[in-house]
Design a protein around this motif. Structure first.
Motif, short mmCIF file in Angstrom:
data_model
loop_
_atom_site.label_atom_id
_atom_site.label_comp_id
_atom_site.label_asym_id
_atom_site.label_seq_id
_atom_site.Cartn_x
_atom_site.Cartn_y
_atom_site.Cartn_z
N PRO A 179 0.80 -1.23 0.00
CA PRO A 179 0.00 0.00 0.00
C PRO A 179 0.82 1.27 0.00
O PRO A 179 0.33 2.34 -0.39
N PHE A 180 2.09 1.18 0.43
CA PHE A 180 2.94 2.37 0.49
C PHE A 180 4.24 2.11 -0.25
O PHE A 180 4.64 0.96 -0.48
N GLU A 202 4.85 7.15 1.21
CA GLU A 202 3.71 7.77 0.55
C GLU A 202 2.83 6.67 -0.05
O GLU A 202 3.28 5.53 -0.25
N ARG A 203 1.58 7.01 -0.32
CA ARG A 203 0.67 6.06 -0.92
C ARG A 203 1.25 5.52 -2.23
O ARG A 203 1.79 6.27 -3.05
N PRO A 234 -4.90 2.22 0.62
CA PRO A 234 -4.87 2.59 2.03
C PRO A 234 -5.66 3.86 2.29
O PRO A 234 -5.95 4.63 1.37
N ASP A 275 -2.45 8.84 3.17
CA ASP A 275 -1.65 9.29 2.03
C ASP A 275 -0.17 9.30 2.35
O ASP A 275 0.67 9.19 1.44
N LYS A 301 -2.53 -0.08 6.42
CA LYS A 301 -3.42 0.34 5.32
C LYS A 301 -4.84 0.56 5.80
O LYS A 301 -5.63 1.25 5.14
#
Length: 545
Positions: free
Chosen positions: A185-186, A200-201, A232, A235, A538
């Protein structure tokens, strides 16, 4: 915002500690994960399209992969665009985990279970065939076992089993651990060692939504308010490396951190005599969670060490000299219960039998004399000096803890030298067996006592997870027996017997089972205590504040 510690890097094969597992799970994923809200814990598909088909003999697991999942964009790929994940990526990642050159402490999840894995490792040829892992087509992965493995689905949730792209490993080489390239997710934005990690996303994160079902009380707790929303929910995510609790506490009060533990020196200011939250913090909307951890804390003895290894009486004297009740009262503010077995409460295999080495100073002195060190001196009159390593270099809390244990041993004539190391150096020393004694805690990887007992299995000795290098033929035989047994009263009885063998041999000086007290900001949402929380970021969200 979170607070983290120094760690080794983002390589899944080297994610055996809590800090590394937490960071790796921000970026990487595997076939399966835990259902976030459901209890008892269960696994659900993540990069797998469904749970596997299992052959009638329990030896072949066939996974269908979700299609369209991509590794994040990265310069290691042609044109910088991440490509689709295939079954071959899992074959590559699983073989890489077993590569003896990498000395992963996680090879235990496959080496004694997957067909041909042990022989493949012994050959040392990474390009040789390994029959236990096969990509039947682009989206079909087959795992073949040498014998039944009841824990396979559990271990496939662990970071060790996460998928990595060959391109990134080859492009970054030895620096791969600093350049994570996953499907999670990141994605990593920046990393300033020993200070700050920012994520970050991941814009290419594929198709997961917040769960729509949970336990009956989850809806009332607001845990289903985001049901069905794309993940997620954050952000941006920042982890700080904070060594001193005062700094962490001030940042938490200032709203810079989502959560904080409670230092022993602050406990009475924060927690009431009834063990509730102070009115001052309640007025700020801060929430208190008290959660029993599936953790056993202990001091381990290196059985390869020429002083403590062959001398069981010495180990018993050491264990009996530890005033654990005083430790719990003075150091932890009562947030532990004394440990009596390596297996913590709540896991089948734990018993209520009394701990055989409860604090008894006169008994400890007698055992020390029987060990050949009356009054703490050997036959030549030389003082007995033992060295213990622990993490926490530069930490006042760690220094206080080191002084506490040194004082305990001084009472029977042992000089305990405690070396405070950076977390990364501590893990390296433990991994390489460069210890005499080490203070540690084992956080359960999955809800099965086998996960604790493997720490005593002889073939898992360093560089594996058996950091004590303990080997007992009877224990090893029983471990190999339970390794293929399904959950049953018979298996639980063997778990109890095996735990007793480790107590008889005094492999660990047991300390306690912690009860975690955590404070959380009112703007931090969707948090539900979880024994295996690494992949849960997330699901969390932050309200405007």
């Amino acid at each position: 915002y979170g607070s983290g510690g120094d760690f080794k890097g983002f390589d899944p094969v080297d994610s055996g500690d809590v800090e590394s597992a937490d960071q790796v799970c921000r970026v990487y994923e595997g076939l399966l994960e835990y259902d976030y809200l459901t209890r008892p814990y269960r696994v659900i598909p993540r990069l797998a399209a469904a749970l596997p088909e299992v052959s009638p003999d329990g030896l072949t697991y066939t996974f269908k992969l979700r299609q369209g999942v991509r590794f994040q964009d990265d310069p290691c790929f042609p044109g910088g665009r991440g490509r689709e994940v295939t079954a071959e990526d899992f074959v590559y990642s699983f073989r890489r985990l077993l590569d003896p050159k990498l000395e992963s402490q996680g090879d235990w999840i496959f080496i004694n279970h997957v067909l041909g894995a042990k022989e493949w490792v012994q050959r040392g040829d990474h390009n040789a065939p390994l029959p236990g892992f096969a990509a039947r087509d682009r989206y079909t992965l087959e795992i073949r076992l040498a014998k039944p493995y009841p824990q396979l689905l559990w271990v496939l949730t662990m970071p060790y089993a996460f998928v990595v792209p060959r391109e990134a490993v080859e492009f970054y080489g030895a620096n791969f651990r600093n350049h994570p390239v996953g499907t999670g997710p990141f994605r990593l934005k920046s990393w300033r060692r020993n200070y700050r990690i920012e994520y970050e996303r991941n814009p290419t994160f594929n198709g997961q939504r917040y769960p729509s079902e949970g336990e009956p009380e989850d809806r009332a707790a607001g845990l289903l308010a985001d049901a069905g929303k794309p993940l997620p929910l954050l952000d941006r995510l920042v982890d700080y490396d904070i060594q001193e609790y005062y700094t962490m506490w001030q940042m938490f009060l200032g709203g810079q951190l989502y959560s904080s533990g409670i230092n022993k020196d602050y406990f009475e200011k924060v927690i009431t005599p009834e063990l509730g939250l102070s009115d001052a913090l309640k007025k700020k909307g801060i929430r208190l969670y008290k959660v029993p951890n599936l953790v056993t804390n202990y001091i381990g003895f290196n059985m390869r060490d020429p002083v403590v290894g062959p001398n069981k009486k010495l180990r018993q004297a050491f264990a009996t000299a530890l005033d654990v009740d005083k430790y719990i009262a003075v150091i932890t503010n009562g947030r532990y219960s004394p440990a009596n077995t390596p297996i913590p409460p709540g896991i089948p295999g734990h018993t209520d039998r009394p701990y055989p080495y409860q604090y008894n100073l006169s008994r400890a002195k007698q055992l020390l004399a029987e060990a050949g060190y009356p009054g703490g001196r050997d036959a030549q009159g030389r003082p007995l000096r033992l060295t213990m390593i622990m993490p926490g270099a530069g930490s006042t809390d760690a220094r206080q803890l080191a002084d506490f244990w040194a004082e305990q041993l001084r009472a029977i004539g042992i000089e305990l030298v405690v070396q405070q190391l950076t977390f990364a150096e501590y893990l390296r020393r433990e991994h390489d067996g460069e210890t005499q004694l080490f203070i540690a805690g084992w956080v359960i990887d999955y809800p099965d006592a086998e996960n604790f007992l493997k720490l005593f299995y002889g073939p898992n000795k360093c560089p594996g997870v058996n950091a004590t290098n303990y080997q007992n033929p009877e224990f090893d035989r029983l471990y190999e027996q339970i390794a293929t047994m399904p959950d049953s009263p018979e298996r639980t009885a063997l778990y109890e017997r095996m735990a007793q063998i480790t107590l008889d041999d005094c492999v660990w000086a047991l300390i306690g089972y912690p009860l975690a007290y955590g404070l959380y900001q009112p703007w931090f949402q969707n948090y539900k205590p979880h024994a295996f929380p690494y992949a849960n970021w997330k699901f969390y969200k932050v309200l405007p504040h």
